[in-house]
Write a protein that holds these residues in place. Structure first.
Motif, PDB file in Angstrom:
ATOM      1  N   ARG A  95       0.747  -1.356  -0.030  1.00 18.47           N
ATOM      2  CA  ARG A  95      -0.034   0.119  -0.250  1.00 18.47           C
ATOM      3  C   ARG A  95       0.710   1.206  -0.164  1.00 18.47           C
ATOM      4  NH1 ARG A  95      -3.414  -2.556   4.016  1.00 18.47           N
ATOM      5  NH2 ARG A  95      -2.380  -1.147   5.633  1.00 18.47           N
ATOM      6  N   LEU A  96       1.959   1.176   0.663  1.00 18.72           N
ATOM      7  CA  LEU A  96       3.004   2.382   0.715  1.00 18.72           C
ATOM      8  C   LEU A  96       3.354   2.528  -0.625  1.00 18.72           C
ATOM      9  CD1 LEU A  96       4.253   4.372   2.606  1.00 18.72           C
ATOM     10  CD2 LEU A  96       6.309   2.873   2.988  1.00 18.72           C
ATOM     11  N   LEU A  97       3.730   1.539  -1.228  1.00 22.55           N
ATOM     12  CA  LEU A  97       4.242   1.910  -2.496  1.00 22.55           C
ATOM     13  C   LEU A  97       3.588   2.453  -3.564  1.00 22.55           C
ATOM     14  CD1 LEU A  97       6.390  -1.221  -3.513  1.00 22.55           C
ATOM     15  CD2 LEU A  97       7.340   0.688  -2.803  1.00 22.55           C
ATOM     16  N   GLU A  98       2.155   2.017  -3.383  1.00 24.80           N
ATOM     17  CA  GLU A  98       1.334   2.787  -4.240  1.00 24.80           C
ATOM     18  C   GLU A  98       1.034   4.203  -3.956  1.00 24.80           C
ATOM     19  OE1 GLU A  98      -0.503   1.792  -6.555  1.00 24.80           O
ATOM     20  OE2 GLU A  98      -0.375  -0.270  -6.497  1.00 24.80           O
ATOM     21  N   ARG A  99       1.429   4.529  -2.793  1.00 24.36           N
ATOM     22  CA  ARG A  99       1.196   6.091  -2.434  1.00 24.36           C
ATOM     23  C   ARG A  99       2.574   6.692  -2.509  1.00 24.36           C
ATOM     24  NH1 ARG A  99      -0.065   4.571   3.092  1.00 24.36           N
ATOM     25  NH2 ARG A  99       0.982   6.400   3.517  1.00 24.36           N
ATOM     26  N   LEU A 100       3.897   6.179  -2.569  1.00 28.55           N
ATOM     27  CA  LEU A 100       5.240   6.885  -2.872  1.00 28.55           C
ATOM     28  C   LEU A 100       5.236   7.573  -3.940  1.00 28.55           C
ATOM     29  CD1 LEU A 100       7.493   4.622  -0.668  1.00 28.55           C
ATOM     30  CD2 LEU A 100       6.502   6.722   0.159  1.00 28.55           C
ATOM     31  N   HIS A 101       4.744   7.099  -5.191  1.00 26.13           N
ATOM     32  CA  HIS A 101       5.005   7.297  -6.454  1.00 26.13           C
ATOM     33  C   HIS A 101       4.644   8.759  -6.662  1.00 26.13           C
ATOM     34  CE1 HIS A 101       1.315   6.921  -8.437  1.00 26.13           C
ATOM     35  NE2 HIS A 101       1.116   5.964  -7.622  1.00 26.13           N
ATOM     36  N   ARG A 102       3.790   9.305  -5.930  1.00 26.75           N
ATOM     37  CA  ARG A 102       3.613  10.769  -5.919  1.00 26.75           C
ATOM     38  C   ARG A 102       4.653  11.724  -5.498  1.00 26.75           C
ATOM     39  NH1 ARG A 102      -0.796  10.438  -1.961  1.00 26.75           N
ATOM     40  NH2 ARG A 102      -2.178   8.899  -2.549  1.00 26.75           N
ATOM     41  N   LEU A 103       5.790  11.209  -5.108  1.00 32.73           N
ATOM     42  CA  LEU A 103       6.827  12.059  -4.520  1.00 32.73           C
ATOM     43  C   LEU A 103       7.830  11.909  -5.823  1.00 32.73           C
ATOM     44  CD1 LEU A 103       7.131  10.595  -0.905  1.00 32.73           C
ATOM     45  CD2 LEU A 103       6.039  12.775  -1.487  1.00 32.73           C
ATOM     46  N   ASP A 104       8.893  12.926  -5.612  1.00 32.58           N
ATOM     47  CA  ASP A 104       9.795  13.182  -6.601  1.00 32.58           C
ATOM     48  C   ASP A 104      11.183  13.791  -5.983  1.00 32.58           C
ATOM     49  OD1 ASP A 104      10.860  13.007  -9.222  1.00 32.58           O
ATOM     50  OD2 ASP A 104      10.148  15.081  -9.734  1.00 32.58           O
ATOM     51  N   GLY A 105      12.326  13.250  -6.437  1.00 32.72           N
ATOM     52  CA  GLY A 105      13.345  13.874  -5.674  1.00 32.72           C
ATOM     53  C   GLY A 105      13.714  13.311  -4.487  1.00 32.72           C
ATOM     54  N   TYR A 106      13.493  11.708  -4.614  1.00 31.02           N
ATOM     55  CA  TYR A 106      13.802  11.179  -3.158  1.00 31.02           C
ATOM     56  C   TYR A 106      14.617   9.920  -3.488  1.00 31.02           C
ATOM     57  CZ  TYR A 106      10.389  12.780   0.005  1.00 31.02           C
ATOM     58  OH  TYR A 106       9.430  13.709   0.818  1.00 31.02           O
ATOM     59  N   VAL A 107      15.398   9.493  -2.425  1.00 22.42           N
ATOM     60  CA  VAL A 107      16.171   8.119  -2.558  1.00 22.42           C
ATOM     61  C   VAL A 107      15.306   7.254  -1.277  1.00 22.42           C
ATOM     62  CG1 VAL A 107      18.266   6.888  -1.918  1.00 22.42           C
ATOM     63  CG2 VAL A 107      18.470   9.064  -3.062  1.00 22.42           C
ATOM     64  N   PHE A 108      14.777   6.314  -1.807  1.00 20.19           N
ATOM     65  CA  PHE A 108      14.117   5.204  -1.040  1.00 20.19           C
ATOM     66  C   PHE A 108      14.940   4.097  -0.656  1.00 20.19           C
ATOM     67  CE2 PHE A 108      10.812   7.227  -3.596  1.00 20.19           C
ATOM     68  CZ  PHE A 108      10.021   8.146  -2.457  1.00 20.19           C
ATOM     69  N   ALA A 109      15.038   3.785   0.662  1.00 20.23           N
ATOM     70  CA  ALA A 109      15.694   2.408   1.067  1.00 20.23           C
ATOM     71  C   ALA A 109      14.521   1.605   1.216  1.00 20.23           C
ATOM     72  CB  ALA A 109      16.730   2.757   2.134  1.00 20.23           C
ATOM     73  N   THR A 110      14.349   0.386   1.016  1.00 19.16           N
ATOM     74  CA  THR A 110      13.347  -0.420   1.212  1.00 19.16           C
ATOM     75  C   THR A 110      13.452  -1.597   1.998  1.00 19.16           C
ATOM     76  OG1 THR A 110      13.540  -1.649  -0.890  1.00 19.16           O
ATOM     77  CG2 THR A 110      12.220   0.401  -0.997  1.00 19.16           C
ATOM     78  N   GLY A 111      12.625  -2.037   2.407  1.00 17.85           N
ATOM     79  CA  GLY A 111      12.555  -3.537   3.270  1.00 17.85           C
ATOM     80  C   GLY A 111      12.975  -4.666   2.455  1.00 17.85           C
ATOM     81  N   GLY A 112      13.931  -5.617   2.932  1.00 17.61           N
ATOM     82  CA  GLY A 112      14.577  -6.645   2.041  1.00 17.61           C
ATOM     83  C   GLY A 112      13.338  -7.397   1.387  1.00 17.61           C
ATOM     84  N   GLY A 113      12.040  -7.459   2.136  1.00 11.41           N
ATOM     85  CA  GLY A 113      11.378  -8.489   1.533  1.00 11.41           C
ATOM     86  C   GLY A 113      10.257  -7.718   0.390  1.00 11.41           C
ATOM     87  N   ILE A 114      10.505  -6.474   0.467  1.00 11.10           N
ATOM     88  CA  ILE A 114       9.400  -5.713  -0.484  1.00 11.10           C
ATOM     89  C   ILE A 114       9.243  -6.081  -1.919  1.00 11.10           C
ATOM     90  CG2 ILE A 114      10.780  -3.858  -1.441  1.00 11.10           C
ATOM     91  CD1 ILE A 114       8.661  -1.858  -0.147  1.00 11.10           C
TER      92      ILE A 114
END
Ligand code: S3P
Length: 193
Positions: free
Chosen positions: A61-80
């Motif tokens: 669900r978080l991934l669906e929302r994050l794509h509205r952001l721009d200019g970010y470096v995202f670190a993700t959980g290993g199982g994402i």
């Protein structure tokens, strides 16, 4: 555009992501911290009350929302990468970079870890790490860029990320999202955390 760091637990996504963000003038966020802030509790608690499936739903669900952001470096959980559709969601979010750590380095770093539920409940950590790595490697390898981290310092890996991203962007293949880098245009406000 965004940069999305994927890779196994303890492969340096957050420490390298922070360095890359600082050097490029991007913002940094970590999906694990984001989920903990939003849930008002810790990842071990989420695993205990909602199971791994509940945690994965939160990640998706978080991934669906994050794509509205721009200019970010995202670190993700290993199982994402494991829920169906998430590799595509990650690739839509930005340029995906797999930090490919050596399994023995991973095992050494996770040997005494008590923070990660998938390690804490493993009778045999080596077996758990090797099995999860085998399941996840084909998913991580769908990243746009793969960087081997073995024998390199976090600063060296961060430098390599920056070089590879700029080479990728300069290549003929179109970038996954348009827009100027954050260094040229200040990024928008980040998610509340
Ligand atoms: C997990 C990795 C953790 C965290 C959770 C599950 C996994 O993040 O999301 O404990 O399934 O590999 P890190 O990769 O930051 O350790």
């Amino acid at each position: 555009m965004n940069l999305v760091l994927v890779g196994f637990m303890a492969s340096g996504k957050s420490s390298i992501g922070r360095r890359v963000a600082r050097r490029l003038g991007f913002r940094f966020t970590d999906t694990d911290h984001f989920i903990e802030d939003e849930a008002g509790t810790t990842i071990p608690e989420i695993f205990e009350h909602e199971g791994e499936a509940g945690f994965r739903r939160r990640e998706s669900r978080l991934l669906e929302r994050l794509h509205r952001l721009d200019g970010y470096v995202f670190a993700t959980g290993g199982g994402i990468v494991t829920p169906p559709g998430n590799v595509e969601r990650l690739r839509r979010l930005g340029l995906v970079i797999f930090l490919k750590a050596d399994p023995e380095d991973i095992l050494r770093r996770l040997e005494h870890d008590t923070r990660r539920p998938l390690m804490a409940d493993a009778d045999d950590r080596r077996e758990r790490v090797m099995r999860l790595l085998a399941e996840r490697l084909p998913l991580y390898e769908q990243a746009h860029i793969v960087i081997e981290t073995r024998g390199k310092t976090p600063n060296q890996v961060a430098g390599e990320v920056i070089r590879r991203v700029s080479a990728w962007r300069g290549a003929s293949e179109p970038a996954p999202s348009s827009g100027e880098p954050a260094a040229a245009a200040p990024p928008p406000e980040g998610p509340a955390s």
